[in-house]
Scaffold this active site. Structure first.
Site, PDB file in Angstrom:
ATOM      1  N   SER A   1      -3.931   7.870   5.978  1.00 18.48           N
ATOM      2  CA  SER A   1      -4.038   6.552   6.608  1.00 18.48           C
ATOM      3  C   SER A   1      -4.368   5.401   5.664  1.00 18.48           C
ATOM      4  CB  SER A   1      -5.057   6.598   7.742  1.00 18.48           C
ATOM      5  OG  SER A   1      -6.323   7.018   7.269  1.00 18.48           O
TER       6      SER A   1
ATOM      7  N   GLU B   1     -11.249  -8.764  16.197  1.00 11.10           N
ATOM      8  CA  GLU B   1     -12.611  -8.321  15.896  1.00 11.10           C
ATOM      9  C   GLU B   1     -12.489  -7.345  14.737  1.00 11.10           C
ATOM     10  OE1 GLU B   1     -10.741  -6.740  18.155  1.00 11.10           O
ATOM     11  OE2 GLU B   1     -10.894  -4.834  17.099  1.00 11.10           O
TER      12      GLU B   1
ATOM     13  N   LYS C   1      -2.883  -0.209   9.120  1.00  9.39           N
ATOM     14  CA  LYS C   1      -3.208  -1.252  10.089  1.00  9.39           C
ATOM     15  C   LYS C   1      -2.198  -2.403  10.109  1.00  9.39           C
ATOM     16  CE  LYS C   1      -8.065  -0.487  10.989  1.00  9.39           C
ATOM     17  NZ  LYS C   1      -8.444   0.650  10.133  1.00  9.39           N
TER      18      LYS C   1
HETATM   19  C1  LIG Z   1      -9.204   1.760  10.581  1.00 11.70           C
HETATM   20  C2  LIG Z   1      -8.846   2.993   9.844  1.00 11.70           C
HETATM   21  C3  LIG Z   1      -8.812   4.262  10.471  1.00 11.70           C
HETATM   22  C4  LIG Z   1      -9.207   4.483  11.899  1.00 11.70           C
HETATM   23  O1  LIG Z   1      -8.458   3.826  12.867  1.00 11.70           O
HETATM   24  P1  LIG Z   1      -7.401   4.555  13.798  1.00 11.70           P
HETATM   25  O2  LIG Z   1      -7.090   3.537  14.823  1.00 11.70           O
HETATM   26  O3  LIG Z   1      -8.057   5.776  14.382  1.00 11.70           O
HETATM   27  O4  LIG Z   1      -6.241   4.914  12.959  1.00 11.70           O
HETATM   28  C5  LIG Z   1      -8.408   5.352   9.729  1.00 11.70           C
HETATM   29  N1  LIG Z   1      -8.090   5.242   8.417  1.00 11.70           N
HETATM   30  C6  LIG Z   1      -8.126   4.059   7.779  1.00 11.70           C
HETATM   31  C7  LIG Z   1      -7.764   4.008   6.329  1.00 11.70           C
HETATM   32  C8  LIG Z   1      -8.507   2.899   8.460  1.00 11.70           C
HETATM   33  O5  LIG Z   1      -8.528   1.716   7.809  1.00 11.70           O
END
Ligand SMILES: *Cc1c(COP(=O)(O)O)cnc(C)c1O
Length: 404
Positions: free
Chosen positions: A388, A118, A96
């Site tokens: 992610s 948000e 993020k």
């Molecule tokens: C917020 C988040 C997601 C989901 O958000 P996307 O916009 O679909 O990437 C996925 N993995 C993690 C670790 C997150 O913090």
């Protein structure tokens, strides 16, 4: 120089085929036009590119490693070679920050001293508060009271970072209500405020801006896999909440028709229970207008938005970005569901076989990559998974689930 060479979408009206657009009140329309113009100017500005690259390198820790997961590859079988693109090693523990840092720089360029956001689980709020602290911007984060209660540690983090956390009590007091409140605040204070949206959702140009800032994931992965394997991968896979880490990985490979894209949505307790977050991959999925753009969204027959359900807060969103809807419609990507229960299997395997505690969101993709993909790909396929985020935020959930 553009951030994403060869990007053909969206068109000049902000559409990805039939999806996208800007469905907003009159007062925001001009702000979105200004934002698009400034963003394009900034993307072409060498000084900005240099500043962003320096921050991504020195502050975020990029490039993140592309790690060959030997033991998970053995579990997958069929000769699959699974690589993990380690966004969990970014500062603040997930992808993020790539977006919030880019947009905070954009806010400065727009001459806006105040940033709002948000947040549901609090991850986007923390990433926004971090970028604002770094760049000296005032930061206010809207959060449903229900989520404030559930996500205490992230509320404390935001406050430590100097952000104001504003409770939202309308509707179900969760993410979609916080988003409505942020949009209302932006309308009232658009002159001095930039709204940092956290995924590839919302009215144009937000889905494009967030995608471009996240595309650093795919650009790095492309160069790294060519170095490691001497060829492009056979498939890419990532979890899809709003869809930003997945699109960040996929986008730079769009023109490589032989590279298959797999998006993994949260199936929650199962499609048949109605308690899930599958916006695209359900046979009954329908497009609708939600949070300013047209895309697939969970809804009733008469178009009321249905709350999503997932064990993972980051995937617990009823919509999905318009570019994913376009990918689904045109067959460029396939969208697969993974239940809470299976995601937890993905967590456990990754912990004990690789020594990495994944975020619950990421674990959805891990399960599918290890247990389903090998059956769908030819032997000896090379696969890149967008890892992610790290799972530190989820350890209490893991303790509760694994004790049962
Ligand atoms: C917020 C988040 C997601 C989901 O958000 P996307 O916009 O679909 O990437 C996925 N993995 C993690 C670790 C997150 O913090």
């Amino acid at each position: 120089m553009t951030l994403v060479p060869g990007a053909q979408r969206p068109d000049t009206t902000g559409h990805y085929g039939e999806f996208g657009g800007r469905f907003v009140p009159e007062t925001l329309f001009q702000a979105l036009i200004d934002l698009e113009r400034e963003y394009k100017a900034m993307a072409d500005d060498a000084d900005f590119q240099e500043e962003l690259t320096a921050l991504l390198t020195q502050y975020v820790g990029r490039p993140t490693p592309l790690y060959f997961a030997r033991r998970l590859s053995e579990t997958a079988g069929n000769g699959m070679r699974l690589y993990l693109k380690r966004e969990d090693l970014c500062h603040t523990g997930a992808h993020k920050i790539n977006n919030t840092l880019g947009q905070a720089l954009l806010a400065k360029r727009l001459g806006k001293p105040r940033v709002i956001a948000e947040t549901g689980a609090g991850q986007h709020g923390v990433a926004t508060a971090t970028a604002c602290a770094l760049l000296g911007l005032e930061c206010e984060v809207f959060m449903g009271v229900e989520d404030i209660e559930r996500q205490k540690p992230n509320v404390l983090r935001m406050q430590l970072l100097g952000a104001k956390v504003t409770p939202v009590t309308s509707g179900t007091s969760t993410l979609k209500d916080a988003t409505n409140e942020a949009l209302r605040d932006w309308m009232a204070r658009v002159d001095d405020t930039h709204y940092i949206i956290g995924s590839v959702v919302g009215p144009h140009p937000f889905p494009m801006i967030v995608r471009d800032f996240q595309s650093v994931i795919g650009r790095e992965a492309r160069a790294q896999i060519l170095e490691a394997e001497g060829r492009l991968p056979d498939a890419l896979i990532a979890c899809v909440g709003g869809g930003s880490n997945s699109l960040g990985l996929f986008h730079p490979f769009y023109d490589d028709a032989d590279v298959k894209f797999f998006g993994v949505e949260a199936e929650g307790e199962g499609l048949h229970t109605g308690k899930h977050a599958v916006a695209i991959g359900d046979a009954s999925s329908q497009p609708g207008v939600f949070h300013g753009s047209r895309s697939f969204v969970l809804q009733t027959d008469d178009g009321q938005i249905v709350p999503a359900h997932s064990i993972s807060a980051g995937l617990d969103y009823p919509g999905v970005g318009p570019e994913h809807s376009f990918y689904a419609r045109t067959g460029r990507a396939r969208y697969m569901p993974v239940t809470d229960e299976r995601a937890l299997i993905g967590v456990k395997e990754t912990c004990v076989q690789e020594g990495i505690i994944p975020a619950l969101e990421t674990a959805h993709a891990l399960y599918y990559a290890v247990h389903e993909l090998p059956k769908q790909l030819p032997p000896d396929s090379v696969v890149i998974l967008c890892f992610s985020g790290r799972g530190d935020k989820d350890v209490q959930t893991y303790q509760r689930c694994f004790q049962k």
